[in-house]
Design a protein around this motif. Structure first.
Motif, PDB file in Angstrom:
ATOM      1  N   ALA A  60       4.639  -7.758 -12.348  1.00 37.73           N
ATOM      2  CA  ALA A  60       3.481  -8.054 -13.213  1.00 37.73           C
ATOM      3  C   ALA A  60       4.176  -8.595 -14.397  1.00 37.73           C
ATOM      4  O   ALA A  60       5.294  -8.310 -15.027  1.00 37.73           O
ATOM      5  CB  ALA A  60       2.863  -6.716 -13.662  1.00 37.73           C
ATOM      6  N   GLU A  61       3.576  -9.722 -15.085  1.00 40.78           N
ATOM      7  CA  GLU A  61       3.992 -10.286 -16.163  1.00 40.78           C
ATOM      8  C   GLU A  61       3.093 -10.074 -17.486  1.00 40.78           C
ATOM      9  O   GLU A  61       2.087  -9.836 -17.459  1.00 40.78           O
ATOM     10  CB  GLU A  61       4.184 -11.804 -16.003  1.00 40.78           C
ATOM     11  N   THR A  62       3.635 -10.299 -18.781  1.00 41.41           N
ATOM     12  CA  THR A  62       3.018 -10.203 -19.888  1.00 41.41           C
ATOM     13  C   THR A  62       2.632 -11.599 -20.531  1.00 41.41           C
ATOM     14  O   THR A  62       3.862 -12.642 -20.477  1.00 41.41           O
ATOM     15  CB  THR A  62       3.551  -9.196 -20.827  1.00 41.41           C
ATOM     16  N   HIS A  63       1.496 -12.070 -20.735  1.00 39.49           N
ATOM     17  CA  HIS A  63       1.237 -13.582 -21.401  1.00 39.49           C
ATOM     18  C   HIS A  63       0.721 -13.276 -22.660  1.00 39.49           C
ATOM     19  O   HIS A  63      -0.393 -12.661 -22.984  1.00 39.49           O
ATOM     20  CB  HIS A  63       0.581 -14.071 -20.323  1.00 39.49           C
ATOM     21  N   VAL A  64       1.466 -13.946 -23.647  1.00 41.53           N
ATOM     22  CA  VAL A  64       0.897 -13.952 -25.073  1.00 41.53           C
ATOM     23  C   VAL A  64      -0.023 -15.106 -25.166  1.00 41.53           C
ATOM     24  O   VAL A  64       0.517 -16.142 -25.012  1.00 41.53           O
ATOM     25  CB  VAL A  64       2.162 -13.798 -25.962  1.00 41.53           C
ATOM     26  N   VAL A  65      -1.202 -14.913 -25.214  1.00 46.79           N
ATOM     27  CA  VAL A  65      -2.206 -15.978 -25.276  1.00 46.79           C
ATOM     28  C   VAL A  65      -1.800 -16.879 -26.732  1.00 46.79           C
ATOM     29  O   VAL A  65      -1.603 -16.391 -27.710  1.00 46.79           O
ATOM     30  CB  VAL A  65      -3.730 -15.388 -25.631  1.00 46.79           C
ATOM     31  N   GLY A  66      -1.911 -18.029 -26.247  1.00 43.74           N
ATOM     32  CA  GLY A  66      -1.563 -19.242 -27.297  1.00 43.74           C
ATOM     33  C   GLY A  66       0.092 -19.075 -27.843  1.00 43.74           C
ATOM     34  O   GLY A  66       0.364 -19.743 -28.704  1.00 43.74           O
ATOM     35  N   ASP A  67       0.670 -18.583 -26.864  1.00 46.77           N
ATOM     36  CA  ASP A  67       2.214 -18.408 -27.272  1.00 46.77           C
ATOM     37  C   ASP A  67       2.264 -18.089 -28.862  1.00 46.77           C
ATOM     38  O   ASP A  67       1.829 -17.019 -29.318  1.00 46.77           O
ATOM     39  CB  ASP A  67       2.877 -19.473 -26.801  1.00 46.77           C
ATOM     40  N   SER A  68       3.177 -18.883 -29.372  1.00 48.51           N
ATOM     41  CA  SER A  68       3.488 -18.424 -30.955  1.00 48.51           C
ATOM     42  C   SER A  68       2.566 -18.645 -31.697  1.00 48.51           C
ATOM     43  O   SER A  68       2.476 -18.259 -33.030  1.00 48.51           O
ATOM     44  CB  SER A  68       4.823 -19.032 -31.347  1.00 48.51           C
TER      45      SER A  68
ATOM     46  N   GLY B  59      -0.575 -17.861 -31.273  1.00 45.50           N
ATOM     47  CA  GLY B  59      -1.490 -16.749 -31.181  1.00 45.50           C
ATOM     48  C   GLY B  59      -2.995 -17.256 -30.866  1.00 45.50           C
ATOM     49  O   GLY B  59      -3.348 -18.197 -30.165  1.00 45.50           O
ATOM     50  N   TRP B  60      -4.050 -16.256 -31.110  1.00 40.42           N
ATOM     51  CA  TRP B  60      -5.513 -16.369 -30.832  1.00 40.42           C
ATOM     52  C   TRP B  60      -6.080 -17.042 -32.195  1.00 40.42           C
ATOM     53  O   TRP B  60      -6.205 -16.283 -33.051  1.00 40.42           O
ATOM     54  CB  TRP B  60      -5.798 -15.122 -30.292  1.00 40.42           C
ATOM     55  N   GLY B  61      -6.571 -18.244 -32.130  1.00 38.06           N
ATOM     56  CA  GLY B  61      -7.333 -18.764 -33.239  1.00 38.06           C
ATOM     57  C   GLY B  61      -7.809 -20.034 -32.879  1.00 38.06           C
ATOM     58  O   GLY B  61      -7.924 -20.384 -31.702  1.00 38.06           O
ATOM     59  N   PHE B  62      -7.902 -20.972 -33.977  1.00 34.69           N
ATOM     60  CA  PHE B  62      -8.525 -22.234 -33.618  1.00 34.69           C
ATOM     61  C   PHE B  62      -7.579 -23.166 -33.431  1.00 34.69           C
ATOM     62  O   PHE B  62      -7.987 -24.438 -32.991  1.00 34.69           O
ATOM     63  CB  PHE B  62      -9.455 -22.429 -34.652  1.00 34.69           C
ATOM     64  N   SER B  63      -6.327 -23.029 -33.620  1.00 32.27           N
ATOM     65  CA  SER B  63      -5.116 -24.283 -33.383  1.00 32.27           C
ATOM     66  C   SER B  63      -4.576 -24.361 -32.122  1.00 32.27           C
ATOM     67  O   SER B  63      -3.803 -25.117 -31.835  1.00 32.27           O
ATOM     68  CB  SER B  63      -3.813 -23.711 -34.252  1.00 32.27           C
ATOM     69  N   VAL B  64      -5.496 -23.770 -30.821  1.00 33.07           N
ATOM     70  CA  VAL B  64      -4.970 -23.887 -29.561  1.00 33.07           C
ATOM     71  C   VAL B  64      -5.971 -24.427 -28.685  1.00 33.07           C
ATOM     72  O   VAL B  64      -7.238 -23.771 -28.843  1.00 33.07           O
ATOM     73  CB  VAL B  64      -4.310 -22.676 -28.910  1.00 33.07           C
TER      74      VAL B  64
ATOM     75  N   THR C 256      -0.808  -8.736 -17.690  1.00 30.40           N
ATOM     76  CA  THR C 256      -1.201  -8.367 -18.966  1.00 30.40           C
ATOM     77  C   THR C 256      -1.209  -9.650 -19.889  1.00 30.40           C
ATOM     78  O   THR C 256      -0.507 -10.372 -20.023  1.00 30.40           O
ATOM     79  CB  THR C 256      -0.506  -7.336 -19.898  1.00 30.40           C
ATOM     80  N   LEU C 257      -2.528  -9.896 -20.535  1.00 25.06           N
ATOM     81  CA  LEU C 257      -2.793 -10.767 -21.548  1.00 25.06           C
ATOM     82  C   LEU C 257      -2.742 -10.031 -22.795  1.00 25.06           C
ATOM     83  O   LEU C 257      -3.440  -8.823 -22.998  1.00 25.06           O
ATOM     84  CB  LEU C 257      -3.973 -11.399 -21.586  1.00 25.06           C
ATOM     85  N   VAL C 258      -1.851 -10.598 -23.876  1.00 24.49           N
ATOM     86  CA  VAL C 258      -1.716 -10.036 -25.179  1.00 24.49           C
ATOM     87  C   VAL C 258      -2.289 -11.059 -26.221  1.00 24.49           C
ATOM     88  O   VAL C 258      -2.117 -12.186 -26.102  1.00 24.49           O
ATOM     89  CB  VAL C 258      -0.331  -9.527 -25.744  1.00 24.49           C
ATOM     90  N   PHE C 259      -3.419 -10.542 -26.863  1.00 22.14           N
ATOM     91  CA  PHE C 259      -3.982 -11.439 -27.834  1.00 22.14           C
ATOM     92  C   PHE C 259      -3.569 -11.010 -29.425  1.00 22.14           C
ATOM     93  O   PHE C 259      -3.804  -9.783 -29.638  1.00 22.14           O
ATOM     94  CB  PHE C 259      -5.496 -11.280 -27.692  1.00 22.14           C
ATOM     95  N   ASN C 260      -2.781 -11.885 -30.040  1.00 19.50           N
ATOM     96  CA  ASN C 260      -2.420 -11.625 -31.227  1.00 19.50           C
ATOM     97  C   ASN C 260      -3.253 -12.697 -32.171  1.00 19.50           C
ATOM     98  O   ASN C 260      -3.505 -13.959 -32.126  1.00 19.50           O
ATOM     99  CB  ASN C 260      -0.987 -11.938 -31.562  1.00 19.50           C
TER     100      ASN C 260
ATOM    101  N   MET D  93     -12.736 -20.590 -29.349  1.00 22.81           N
ATOM    102  CA  MET D  93     -12.123 -19.301 -28.957  1.00 22.81           C
ATOM    103  C   MET D  93     -12.699 -18.684 -27.768  1.00 22.81           C
ATOM    104  O   MET D  93     -13.237 -17.607 -27.830  1.00 22.81           O
ATOM    105  CB  MET D  93     -12.044 -18.502 -30.171  1.00 22.81           C
ATOM    106  N   LYS D  94     -12.449 -19.303 -26.409  1.00 22.06           N
ATOM    107  CA  LYS D  94     -12.645 -18.728 -25.365  1.00 22.06           C
ATOM    108  C   LYS D  94     -11.676 -19.012 -24.474  1.00 22.06           C
ATOM    109  O   LYS D  94     -11.056 -19.886 -24.337  1.00 22.06           O
ATOM    110  CB  LYS D  94     -13.914 -18.953 -24.815  1.00 22.06           C
ATOM    111  N   LEU D  95     -11.320 -18.178 -23.400  1.00 18.92           N
ATOM    112  CA  LEU D  95     -10.414 -18.192 -22.417  1.00 18.92           C
ATOM    113  C   LEU D  95     -11.030 -17.909 -21.041  1.00 18.92           C
ATOM    114  O   LEU D  95     -11.360 -16.682 -20.883  1.00 18.92           O
ATOM    115  CB  LEU D  95      -9.187 -17.351 -22.687  1.00 18.92           C
ATOM    116  N   ARG D  96     -10.633 -18.653 -20.176  1.00 14.47           N
ATOM    117  CA  ARG D  96     -10.930 -18.242 -18.588  1.00 14.47           C
ATOM    118  C   ARG D  96      -9.561 -18.140 -17.792  1.00 14.47           C
ATOM    119  O   ARG D  96      -8.983 -19.158 -17.855  1.00 14.47           O
ATOM    120  CB  ARG D  96     -11.894 -19.217 -18.050  1.00 14.47           C
ATOM    121  N   VAL D  97      -9.415 -17.154 -17.329  1.00 14.66           N
ATOM    122  CA  VAL D  97      -8.285 -17.145 -16.620  1.00 14.66           C
ATOM    123  C   VAL D  97      -8.499 -16.669 -15.125  1.00 14.66           C
ATOM    124  O   VAL D  97      -9.155 -15.639 -14.632  1.00 14.66           O
ATOM    125  CB  VAL D  97      -7.091 -16.187 -17.053  1.00 14.66           C
ATOM    126  N   VAL D  98      -7.923 -17.334 -14.031  1.00 15.99           N
ATOM    127  CA  VAL D  98      -8.054 -16.846 -12.700  1.00 15.99           C
ATOM    128  C   VAL D  98      -6.629 -16.163 -12.142  1.00 15.99           C
ATOM    129  O   VAL D  98      -5.494 -16.907 -12.662  1.00 15.99           O
ATOM    130  CB  VAL D  98      -8.196 -18.043 -11.658  1.00 15.99           C
TER     131      VAL D  98
END
Length: 126
Positions: free
Chosen positions: A26-34, A36-41, A57-61, A119-124
């Protein structure tokens, strides 16, 4: 130990190894990488080059009090509406973690207007 007992032990050991290998992979993915979770990605672009698996695991910062992250249904994702204020408030701390289930997983920012602004994300997850 008889043959039947040895076979049962080997089956149990094989099953244990299978379960452990699934947990280890299992891996951990940081949403938006460095960023993060905002309007810039662009989250479609961010997720497009990645492979996701059930159990990852998805991590939203994000900036606490400004954004949140909420796991939602397909219809909530399409409408950008969170089913309850409690769901959005529960993830308003600045970090949210979600384990992916097999199939399609949906996430939005539940702050009014943020989902509609991208700011919405769909992941399969396989």
């Amino acid at each position: 130990m008889g043959r039947g007992m040895c076979s049962a032990v080997l089956v149990a050991l094989g099953f244990s190894l299978l379960v452990c290998s699934a947990l280890v992979s299992a891996e951990t993915h940081v949403v938006g990488d460095s960023k993060g979770w905002g309007f810039s990605v662009s989250y479609d672009s961010w997720s497009g080059g990645k492979t996701f698996a059930a159990g990852d695991t998805l991590v939203f910062n994000y900036q606490a009090g400004v954004h949140n992250a909420v796991a939602v249904s397909a219809s909530e994702y399409r409408s950008c509406k969170v089913r309850s204020a409690a769901d959005a408030a529960a993830t308003a701390s600045g970090t949210a973690r979600f384990d992916l289930k097999k199939g399609v997983n949906y996430f939005i920012c539940g702050v009014p207007g943020h989902c509609a602004a991208g700011m919405k994300l769909r992941v399969v997850a396989n």
